[in-house]
Design an enzyme around this catalytic site. Structure first.
Site, PDB file in Angstrom:
ATOM      1  N   ILE A 107       2.977  -8.139  -7.703  1.00  0.00           N
ATOM      2  CA  ILE A 107       3.372  -7.080  -6.756  1.00  0.00           C
ATOM      3  C   ILE A 107       2.172  -6.765  -5.891  1.00  0.00           C
ATOM      4  CG2 ILE A 107       4.201  -4.715  -6.522  1.00  0.00           C
ATOM      5  CD1 ILE A 107       5.489  -5.011  -9.275  1.00  0.00           C
ATOM      6  N   HIS A 108       2.290  -7.011  -4.602  1.00  0.00           N
ATOM      7  CA  HIS A 108       1.177  -6.824  -3.677  1.00  0.00           C
ATOM      8  C   HIS A 108       1.250  -5.441  -3.036  1.00  0.00           C
ATOM      9  CE1 HIS A 108      -2.045  -8.337  -1.153  1.00  0.00           C
ATOM     10  NE2 HIS A 108      -1.416  -7.839  -0.090  1.00  0.00           N
ATOM     11  N   PRO A 109       0.142  -4.703  -2.899  1.00  0.00           N
ATOM     12  CA  PRO A 109      -1.227  -5.086  -3.226  1.00  0.00           C
ATOM     13  C   PRO A 109      -1.742  -4.312  -4.442  1.00  0.00           C
ATOM     14  CG  PRO A 109      -1.263  -3.403  -1.524  1.00  0.00           C
ATOM     15  CD  PRO A 109       0.166  -3.499  -2.029  1.00  0.00           C
TER      16      PRO A 109
ATOM     17  N   GLU B  18      -1.592  -7.400  -9.873  1.00  0.00           N
ATOM     18  CA  GLU B  18      -1.267  -8.679  -9.246  1.00  0.00           C
ATOM     19  C   GLU B  18      -2.350  -9.716  -9.532  1.00  0.00           C
ATOM     20  OE1 GLU B  18      -0.363 -10.417  -4.732  1.00  0.00           O
ATOM     21  OE2 GLU B  18      -1.562  -8.602  -5.026  1.00  0.00           O
TER      22      GLU B  18
END
Length: 427
Positions: A401-403, A407
């Site tokens: 899952i950015h940011p 991650e």
């Protein structure tokens, strides 16, 4: 209290985001302490209410065994009553202890339990002892609210944890104002005419005695089982003579089959509240719901709530190498910069992730170690995967899952064995 320190750091970061914060920033101890005390009291009251709702009788008594099926209870007024039961569970936990070989330790010092109930700021404070997570957590919090804080340890910080990670945690704290006195052994505490407390210690590296004065002295030399008054010997419950902890089998049963023990008071179990709760629930199901499921004490996740949090689950690098050998162990790692550190221009030197794997075949994950913001939240999520036998290849197939900082776990690709620079440089 950890949150109080984090908010202090956030206030310093705020100006980088356009917030105008008047200087100097001041922390009011009494306001925070009262809020914490109210919260703790509300928890205790809530537990009482829940017990009543579940039709569980609660007795505020000091108990001890009269015989294998009978508990003798005493009220504060000294009134006695007895309770009999087919099965009995001991879950009295641990209590902080004071060093016996340090003059003035009990007279002039307090423990971490007392810290939350001080009416005024502790001021200049040393955290002394061998209970590394407690001393570092308290020291980090006190430094975070602006107090002059020292950690004194005989050997290494965070004994029992991955030592590379432990060193990074201590380095971060030291670079942000916490003073560390390593290989130092306290010898005495004295009260000066000024009311200050003078602590003397022996510096093993320098081979000489040193002193400093403080406002408050906090001992973090460990916790001991509260078993002496339970009369366990009379009913045949076996204990470890050195630790005082109760010896139990895989089903939490003591040497007396119908007497059980769960939590910190048991020998060889993790000293973690969630672990005790889980073990207690499973025990209740085995006793009353025909379950046979036992508590699995492998890969229990935990977090040390230092200013830069350290969360881990599974084996440390040292334990993995010791169990499987260096040639059969692969370590993936990365130094990364959390997004919240960028605009605020915070130093991310100690933000680090380490994934310990078996080297063969699909590389089963043996341990995951994470230093950075919200480490507990990160590790809690990945703990399920490690519990289920996740492999490195499966982790690499997981979309990050950015940011987020989490991650970075899904992007680990550089091994220690390669010798390559593990600093994350981009997306």
């Amino acid at each position: 209290m950890h949150q109080a320190a984090l908010l202090g750091s956030a206030l310093k970061d705020a100006r980088h985001y356009g917030w105008n914060i008047s200087q100097p920033i001041h922390h009011d101890w009494s306001t925070m302490a009262q809020a914490v005390q109210n919260y703790v009291k509300s928890l205790n009251w809530g537990h009482r209410v829940q017990l009543q709702d579940k039709k569980v009788k609660y007795f505020n008594l000091k108990g001890s065994f009269a015989d294998a099926h009978t508990i003798r209870g005493l009220t504060k007024a000294g009134k006695e009553m007895t309770l009999t039961a087919e099965n009995i569970v001991i879950a009295t936990g641990l209590r902080p202890k004071y060093p016996k070989d340090v003059a003035g330790a009990l007279q002039y010092g307090i423990t971490s339990d007392d810290l939350f109930w001080l009416k005024k700021s502790p001021g200049k404070t040393p955290l002394i002892g061998m209970s590394p997570d407690v001393s570092l957590e308290c020291a980090g919090f006190l430094t975070g609210i602006g107090l002059d804080t020292t950690v004194m340890v005989r050997s290494i910080p965070l004994r029992g944890f991955d030592q590379q990670m432990s060193s990074l945690v201590a380095d971060y704290m030291e670079s942000h104002g916490t003073r560390f006195l390593k290989k130092c052994i306290p010898t005495k505490v004295e009260e000066l005419d000024s009311g200050k407390l003078q602590v003397s210690w022996k510096n093993a590296d320098l081979g000489k005695e040193e002193t400093d004065s403080f406002d408050t002295v906090i001992w973090a030399v460990g916790r001991v089982p509260d078993t002496k008054t339970l009369n366990l010997e009379t009913v045949g419950v076996k204990m470890n003579s050195e630790t005082g902890k109760i010896i139990v089998d895989a089903s939490e049963a003591t040497s007396v089959p119908h007497i059980y023990a769960v939590g910190d008071i048991t020998e060889g179990r993790p000293e973690l509240t969630p672990t005790a709760i889980a073990a207690g629930k499973l025990l209740a199901r085995r006793l009353f719901s025909q379950s046979s499921e036992l508590m699995d004490y492998d890969s229990v996740p935990t977090t040390v709530f230092t200013p830069l949090e350290y969360g881990c689950v599974g084996l440390s690098e040292e334990k993995a190498v010791g169990r499987y050998g260096a040639d059969n162990t692969e370590v993936y790692h990365a130094y990364y910069k959390p997004l919240e550190f960028t605009v605020a221009e915070r130093d991310a030197t100690q933000c680090y992730i380490k994934m310990v794997c078996l080297r063969e075949k699909e590389q089963r994950l043996l341990g995951l170690h994470f230093i950075g913001p919200n480490a507990g939240e990160v590790i809690q999520g990945f703990a399920l995967g490690i519990k289920c036998g996740a492999t490195y290849s499966q982790m690499m197939k997981t979309v990050g899952i950015h940011p987020t900082s989490a991650e970075e776990v899904t992007k680990l690709h550089i091994t220690k064995r390669s010798g390559l620079d593990a600093t994350v440089t981009g997306c």
